[in-house]
Design a protein around this motif. Structure first.
Motif, mmCIF file in Angstrom:
data_model
loop_
_atom_site.group_PDB
_atom_site.id
_atom_site.type_symbol
_atom_site.label_atom_id
_atom_site.label_comp_id
_atom_site.label_asym_id
_atom_site.label_seq_id
_atom_site.Cartn_x
_atom_site.Cartn_y
_atom_site.Cartn_z
ATOM 1 N N ASP A 15 -19.827 2.845 12.900
ATOM 2 C CA ASP A 15 -20.369 2.718 14.436
ATOM 3 C C ASP A 15 -20.308 1.160 14.752
ATOM 4 O OD1 ASP A 15 -20.803 5.686 15.146
ATOM 5 O OD2 ASP A 15 -22.621 5.047 14.789
ATOM 6 N N VAL A 16 -20.943 0.925 13.344
ATOM 7 C CA VAL A 16 -20.689 -0.986 13.610
ATOM 8 C C VAL A 16 -19.154 -1.506 13.805
ATOM 9 C CG1 VAL A 16 -21.219 -3.026 12.742
ATOM 10 C CG2 VAL A 16 -22.768 -1.233 12.657
ATOM 11 N N LEU A 17 -18.542 -1.200 12.531
ATOM 12 C CA LEU A 17 -16.986 -1.045 12.981
ATOM 13 C C LEU A 17 -16.232 -1.123 13.848
ATOM 14 C CD1 LEU A 17 -16.079 -0.226 9.425
ATOM 15 C CD2 LEU A 17 -15.351 -2.292 10.108
ATOM 16 N N ASP A 18 -16.404 -0.004 14.323
ATOM 17 C CA ASP A 18 -15.752 0.812 15.524
ATOM 18 C C ASP A 18 -15.846 -0.154 16.858
ATOM 19 O OD1 ASP A 18 -14.468 2.895 15.035
ATOM 20 O OD2 ASP A 18 -16.292 4.184 15.928
ATOM 21 N N GLY A 44 -30.339 -14.639 6.919
ATOM 22 C CA GLY A 44 -29.638 -14.693 6.316
ATOM 23 C C GLY A 44 -28.716 -13.204 5.734
ATOM 24 N N ALA A 45 -29.730 -12.354 6.282
ATOM 25 C CA ALA A 45 -29.230 -10.937 5.949
ATOM 26 C C ALA A 45 -27.512 -10.838 6.970
ATOM 27 C CB ALA A 45 -29.565 -9.661 6.424
ATOM 28 N N THR A 46 -26.633 -9.890 5.824
ATOM 29 C CA THR A 46 -26.037 -9.773 6.594
ATOM 30 C C THR A 46 -25.513 -8.171 7.234
ATOM 31 O OG1 THR A 46 -25.207 -8.475 4.840
ATOM 32 C CG2 THR A 46 -24.574 -10.778 4.691
ATOM 33 N N ALA A 47 -24.710 -7.839 8.039
ATOM 34 C CA ALA A 47 -24.647 -6.665 8.387
ATOM 35 C C ALA A 47 -24.738 -5.248 7.669
ATOM 36 C CB ALA A 47 -23.567 -6.334 9.921
ATOM 37 N N MET A 48 -24.063 -5.637 6.809
ATOM 38 C CA MET A 48 -23.734 -5.102 5.312
ATOM 39 C C MET A 48 -25.075 -4.316 5.595
ATOM 40 S SD MET A 48 -22.582 -2.285 3.951
ATOM 41 C CE MET A 48 -20.897 -2.361 3.711
ATOM 42 N N SER A 49 -25.891 -5.814 4.640
ATOM 43 C CA SER A 49 -27.368 -5.209 4.049
ATOM 44 C C SER A 49 -28.469 -5.043 4.937
ATOM 45 C CB SER A 49 -28.075 -6.921 3.530
ATOM 46 O OG SER A 49 -28.244 -7.641 4.771
ATOM 47 N N LEU A 50 -28.412 -5.105 6.195
ATOM 48 C CA LEU A 50 -29.536 -4.385 7.478
ATOM 49 C C LEU A 50 -28.602 -3.285 7.715
ATOM 50 C CD1 LEU A 50 -28.942 -7.483 10.206
ATOM 51 C CD2 LEU A 50 -30.577 -6.503 8.980
ATOM 52 N N ILE A 51 -27.639 -2.141 7.424
ATOM 53 C CA ILE A 51 -27.322 -1.133 7.388
ATOM 54 C C ILE A 51 -27.520 -0.289 6.492
ATOM 55 C CG2 ILE A 51 -25.318 0.925 7.934
ATOM 56 C CD1 ILE A 51 -23.539 -1.953 9.776
ATOM 57 N N GLN A 52 -27.231 -0.736 5.345
ATOM 58 C CA GLN A 52 -28.197 -0.717 4.100
ATOM 59 C C GLN A 52 -29.726 0.028 4.200
ATOM 60 O OE1 GLN A 52 -26.850 -3.265 0.823
ATOM 61 N NE2 GLN A 52 -24.415 -1.804 0.727
ATOM 62 N N GLU A 53 -30.324 -1.068 4.904
ATOM 63 C CA GLU A 53 -31.837 -0.501 5.145
ATOM 64 C C GLU A 53 -32.018 0.377 6.150
ATOM 65 O OE1 GLU A 53 -33.378 -4.835 6.059
ATOM 66 O OE2 GLU A 53 -32.834 -6.189 3.717
ATOM 67 N N GLY A 54 -30.857 0.201 6.970
ATOM 68 C CA GLY A 54 -31.516 1.213 7.998
ATOM 69 C C GLY A 54 -31.992 0.527 9.354
ATOM 70 N N ARG A 55 -31.260 0.157 9.640
ATOM 71 C CA ARG A 55 -31.475 -0.935 10.418
ATOM 72 C C ARG A 55 -30.028 -1.473 11.253
ATOM 73 N NH1 ARG A 55 -34.185 -6.062 9.106
ATOM 74 N NH2 ARG A 55 -34.257 -6.949 11.591
ATOM 75 N N ALA A 56 -29.008 -0.420 11.922
ATOM 76 C CA ALA A 56 -27.809 -0.658 12.222
ATOM 77 C C ALA A 56 -28.147 -0.836 14.042
ATOM 78 C CB ALA A 56 -27.246 0.738 11.561
ATOM 79 N N ASP A 57 -29.208 -0.395 14.731
ATOM 80 C CA ASP A 57 -29.308 0.296 15.738
ATOM 81 C C ASP A 57 -29.451 -1.994 16.139
ATOM 82 O OD1 ASP A 57 -29.170 2.173 16.449
ATOM 83 O OD2 ASP A 57 -30.931 2.863 16.136
ATOM 84 N N ASP A 58 -30.695 -2.363 15.254
ATOM 85 C CA ASP A 58 -30.665 -4.369 14.898
ATOM 86 C C ASP A 58 -29.391 -4.659 15.431
ATOM 87 O OD1 ASP A 58 -33.004 -4.261 15.164
ATOM 88 O OD2 ASP A 58 -33.614 -4.458 12.855
ATOM 89 N N LEU A 60 -26.190 -3.896 16.042
ATOM 90 C CA LEU A 60 -25.759 -3.365 17.505
ATOM 91 C C LEU A 60 -26.234 -4.112 18.303
ATOM 92 C CD1 LEU A 60 -25.229 0.567 16.777
ATOM 93 C CD2 LEU A 60 -23.545 -1.047 16.819
ATOM 94 N N GLU A 61 -27.645 -4.007 18.210
ATOM 95 C CA GLU A 61 -27.895 -5.360 18.905
ATOM 96 C C GLU A 61 -28.207 -6.101 19.981
ATOM 97 O OE1 GLU A 61 -32.532 -3.823 19.944
ATOM 98 O OE2 GLU A 61 -32.569 -1.792 19.472
ATOM 99 N N TYR A 62 -27.515 -6.898 18.293
ATOM 100 C CA TYR A 62 -27.065 -8.156 17.783
ATOM 101 C C TYR A 62 -26.067 -8.452 18.567
ATOM 102 C CZ TYR A 62 -25.157 -12.788 16.030
ATOM 103 O OH TYR A 62 -24.918 -13.386 15.658
ATOM 104 N N ILE A 63 -24.744 -7.654 17.954
ATOM 105 C CA ILE A 63 -23.421 -7.456 18.832
ATOM 106 C C ILE A 63 -23.361 -7.646 20.582
ATOM 107 C CG2 ILE A 63 -21.458 -6.192 18.533
ATOM 108 C CD1 ILE A 63 -21.950 -5.272 15.632
ATOM 109 N N ASP A 64 -23.913 -6.695 20.970
ATOM 110 C CA ASP A 64 -24.099 -6.737 22.098
ATOM 111 C C ASP A 64 -25.051 -7.785 22.646
ATOM 112 O OD1 ASP A 64 -23.751 -3.614 22.402
ATOM 113 O OD2 ASP A 64 -25.197 -3.198 22.431
ATOM 114 N N GLY A 65 -26.243 -8.499 22.295
ATOM 115 C CA GLY A 65 -26.361 -9.689 22.628
ATOM 116 C C GLY A 65 -25.566 -10.497 22.619
#
Length: 72
Positions: A15-18, A44-58, A60-65
């Protein structure tokens, strides 16, 4: 159970890659960004580390921001 969690994280990564792929013109470059660029506001977290923590919505919201100019 771990298999379902892994599938969920994989789907979230897709979803993030898309969402960011068209910005970079290449999924490979987008994937490199997801893995290596720390996101401001996430200690300092990367998108990948956030996704791995179950925070993909964060992520996606960052990208929308960013798209809305909030983080510009």
């Amino acid at each position: 159970m771990w298999c379902l969690r892994r599938q969920t994280r994989f789907r979230e990564l897709i979803d993030v890659l898309d969402k960011v792929g068209p910005r970079f013109g290449s999924l490979l470059i987008a994937y490199a960004w997801i893995r290596s660029v720390p996101l401001p506001g996430f200690s300092g977290a990367t998108a990948m580390s956030l996704i791995q923590e179950g925070r993909a919505d964060d992520v996606l919201e960052y990208i929308d921001g960013v798209d809305a100019g909030v983080f510009a």
